[in-house]
Structure formats: C-alpha cells, structure tokens
Write an enzyme that holds these catalytic residues in place. Structure first.
Site, PDB file in Angstrom:
ATOM      1  CB  ALA A  85      17.838 -63.531  29.756  1.00  0.00           C
ATOM      2  CB  SER A  87      18.593 -59.005  27.387  1.00  0.00           C
ATOM      3  OG  SER A  87      18.021 -57.799  27.846  1.00  0.00           O
ATOM      4  CB  THR A 102      20.986 -64.139  35.000  1.00  0.00           C
ATOM      5  OG1 THR A 102      21.127 -63.357  36.189  1.00  0.00           O
ATOM      6  CG2 THR A 102      19.519 -64.204  34.607  1.00  0.00           C
ATOM      7  CB  THR A 134      19.109 -63.672  21.233  1.00  0.00           C
ATOM      8  OG1 THR A 134      19.576 -62.684  20.316  1.00  0.00           O
ATOM      9  CG2 THR A 134      20.335 -64.331  21.853  1.00  0.00           C
ATOM     10  CG  ASP A 135      19.054 -62.469  15.894  1.00  0.00           C
ATOM     11  OD1 ASP A 135      19.433 -61.942  16.969  1.00  0.00           O
ATOM     12  OD2 ASP A 135      18.626 -61.801  14.941  1.00  0.00           O
ATOM     13  CD  GLU A 136      22.757 -59.803  20.093  1.00  0.00           C
ATOM     14  OE1 GLU A 136      23.933 -59.789  20.519  1.00  0.00           O
ATOM     15  OE2 GLU A 136      21.930 -58.926  20.355  1.00  0.00           O
ATOM     16  CE1 TYR A 160      21.385 -61.744  25.883  1.00  0.00           C
ATOM     17  CE2 TYR A 160      21.875 -60.942  23.668  1.00  0.00           C
ATOM     18  CZ  TYR A 160      20.978 -61.474  24.586  1.00  0.00           C
ATOM     19  OH  TYR A 160      19.692 -61.764  24.199  1.00  0.00           O
ATOM     20  CE  LYS A 164      19.009 -65.987  25.877  1.00  0.00           C
ATOM     21  NZ  LYS A 164      17.935 -66.308  26.864  1.00  0.00           N
ATOM     22  CE1 TYR A 217      28.360 -47.876  20.804  1.00  0.00           C
ATOM     23  CE2 TYR A 217      26.491 -49.362  20.526  1.00  0.00           C
ATOM     24  CZ  TYR A 217      27.400 -48.716  21.346  1.00  0.00           C
ATOM     25  OH  TYR A 217      27.360 -48.908  22.703  1.00  0.00           O
ATOM     26  CG  ASN A 259      21.951 -50.225  13.974  1.00  0.00           C
ATOM     27  OD1 ASN A 259      20.983 -50.979  13.933  1.00  0.00           O
ATOM     28  ND2 ASN A 259      23.073 -50.551  14.595  1.00  0.00           N
ATOM     29  CG  ASP A 291      31.158 -50.198  15.624  1.00  0.00           C
ATOM     30  OD1 ASP A 291      30.077 -50.252  16.236  1.00  0.00           O
ATOM     31  OD2 ASP A 291      31.381 -50.807  14.560  1.00  0.00           O
ATOM     32  N   PRO A 293      32.782 -52.730  20.743  1.00  0.00           N
ATOM     33  CG  PRO A 293      34.157 -52.773  22.632  1.00  0.00           C
ATOM     34  CD  PRO A 293      32.870 -52.206  22.120  1.00  0.00           C
TER      35      PRO A 293
END
Length: 357
Positions: A85, A87, A102, A134-136, A160, A164, A217, A259, A291, A293
């Site tokens: 992938a 990523s 992809t 992914t959890d995204e 992204y 996914k 960020y 973070n 930050d 986007p």
C-alpha cells in the site's frame, strides 16, 4: 499442514517485519514476497532471508494481473497477507493518484487473481486472504469518545484513509459475494525496526542525530495509539491462522500518547543512548509548524475482540518499544543512511521546508 504464504509489500515496514517473524515462527512454510520496490520498499530489509534461501522474492506490482496469476500458480499459494500500500498521509495530500492506483485498483486486482486461483483449486476452505488496513478509515475521535472498534462507522478524512477504506470495502464485498475466505484487520500506528525515515518516529531520531529541527504539527496535542510492530506481527499471525473468514479484527497497542509527548520521550532516550549529538538536550530542536490539512485529532483502538477470540494482546509498552526502536536505529545506520540520498533526500528537503514554512 504446510502453508504457501504470499506477503505483498514485503520489503516495506510492517510487511518486512512480518516476513522476519513468519520465517522464524514457521520455518517449514513456503514464503513468497512480492514488492514493487518503490521509494518505501527496501530490499535490504529482507536481504538476509533472501540470501539464505528462506523465501522467494518477486519484484513486481500488484496491478500486474498476469504476474499475479503466474505467481499464485507457480508457488501454489494458499494464504495471502496483503500489506502492499501507499501509506503516507502527507504524500496522499499532494499526490492522491498513486494511492488510488495501488490501494484501490491494486487490491481489486489481487482479490480477483486470488479468487480465480482459489476457484481453480475447488475453493479449499483452509485458504485465507488477510487484508491489512488502518484505523484511519474510522476518522477522528474527540478526547471523550470511546475507542474505535469493529462496529465503528467509516469516516475517512484524507486521500490515504479514503483509499484504504475503499480497499476494505472491496475485501469484504469479495467475501460476501464470492465466498472468498477474506479477513480484514485495522491497526493503530505502528513503530519499530525498519520504519521508513519520513514517518514521525524515525524522522525525529534522524533529525536529532543530524542536529536538525524536529517539526511538530500544530500544538502537538494530536493523540495516536502506538502499536509496536512485533506485537502487530503476532496479531496478524493469529488472525491469519485462527481468525474466522468474513470477520474484521481491530488491533491496537493500548498506548495513547500525544505527538508532543512522544517526541519528548524520544528526545530523552536519544540524550541517554546516543553518545555524540550535535545539540543537547535534544528538546531544543523541537519546532512547532503549521498543522497538516485535515489532521485527525485522536485515534484509539478497542482490541477486546481479538483479545477475547484469539487470545492476542499487546506485550510491549510504548516506553519499552521506543527504547528498543532507538537502540535499533542507533545500531543499524547502514540500513537507513542510504535512504537519505538522491531522490528521497530531495523529497525530504521539500517536506522539511514545507513543514517549517
């Protein structure tokens, strides 16, 4: 039973670690790695196993249907762990087309190739196709929200994440429509050995070694659930060998960290473990930048389903995992230093300048 396992993207970060894990845990299995060796694929990650004859390496793209058909047949593949992938969220914002090609089209092509291969073998019930995601895909959490789980509605916020999410839906649709023995997993942020230098943790470590500013960020309060990659590999092994086709399993590290706090932990570890640094203390290198986007505020995973059904749980705390990661990067400069040259270095310079703008 001897398995014939294909791992896509096996020269990348998570898949490369899975290759090492599987070769050690299942030495009698036939292991095949397919990787396009784009910028994030590094053959050096698995070269020792290739040289030792522990796996077959195929340089190719998951969008190449004739190659997939030939590979699946020649190696009599029975199991697939699909991790190939694009990523990186920042790259998806500036160039989303590669992510659709992809992550969406490539997953479709691989599913179709495996379906034809599976049907030609009279649809054996013990074969498996694990789609790693992914959890995204779930979007963003507020501080008081419960963690994501297998019933959380999808709400992708970046190109992204959207790509996914689309690939997850394809995998589930092929299971539902064709009966293909597909499983899906959604994991939280991974870290550990072989992590590509553009990602937050290795980027921070390398910038500290080079005496360069560490870009953070926004105000650094975005929270991620950090999963040590070896824990993730054990989870993927459990899902692939014992998971029920048609099921989704959320895999998390149970290590939520902001973070900025993560970067400060890394700075402290580098000050302790790296004997010679250009600037010390390393925290002096931290710089807050504009930050990203659409930057999601918080991710967190409820991993109770995989814990209850398959007996898996994370074993490595974020403090333990970060120490292991720092020690690995300090001991393996020969792996990451070549990645800082040529085209990649040019890209990193552009990204670095953009973050500090």
């Amino acid at each position: 039973m001897t398995r014939h396992l294909l791992i896509t993207g096996g020269a990348g970060f998570i898949a490369g670690n899975l290759v090492h894990h599987w070769a050690a845990a299942h030495p009698n299995d036939t292991l095949v790695v397919l990787d396009a060796l784009t910028y994030a694929g590094n053959r050096a990650t698995i070269e020792p196993l290739i040289a030792a004859g522990r796996l077959s390496f195929v340089h190719g793209n998951i969008n190449d249907r004739p190659l997939l058909d030939r590979l699946l047949a020649e190696h009599a593949i029975t199991h697939v762990a699909h991790l190939a992938a694009e990523s990186h969220v920042d790259r998806s914002i500036t160039g989303p087309g590669a992510f659709l090609a992809t992550n969406v089209n490539g997953t479709f092509t691989l599913l179709e190739a495996f379906r034809a291969h599976w049907q030609s073998a009279d649809s054996p019930g013990h074969w498996r196709f694990l789609h790693v995601s992914t959890d995204e895909v779930f979007g963003s959490l507020e501080p008081s929200d419960p963690p994501f789980n297998e019933t959380t509605a999808y709400s992708p916020r970046s190109p992204y994440a959207a790509s996914k999410a689309a690939s997850d839906h394809l995998a589930r649709a092929w299971q539902h429509t064709y009966g293909l023995p597909v499983l899906v997993s959604n994991c939280s942020n991974n870290y550990g050995p072989y992590h590509f230098p553009e990602k937050l943790i290795p980027l921070t470590l390398i910038n500290i070694l080079l005496g360069r500013s560490i870009p953070v960020y926004g105000d650094g309060s975005n929270v991620r659930d950090w999963l040590y990659v070896e824990d993730h590999c054990r989870a993927l092994e459990s899902v692939l060998l014992r998971g029920e086709p048609g099921r989704t399993y959320c895999i998390g590290g149970c290590n939520e960290v902001a973070n900025l706090d993560l970067v400060r932990l890394l700075c402290a570890l580098m000050d302790e473990l790296a004997p010679e640094l250009p600037i010390r203390p390393s925290e002096e290198l931290i710089r807050f930048v504009s930050d990203r986007p659409g930057h999601d505020r918080r991710y967190a995973i409820d991993a109770s389903l995989i814990q209850n059904e398959l007996g898996w749980q994370p074993q490595v705390t974020v403090e333990q995992g970060l120490r292991r990661t720092v020690e690995w990067y300090l001991a393996h400069r020969s792996w990451w230093q070549p990645l800082l040259s040529d085209q990649y270095a040019s890209y990193m310079e552009q990204q670095y300048a953009a973050r500090l703008a």
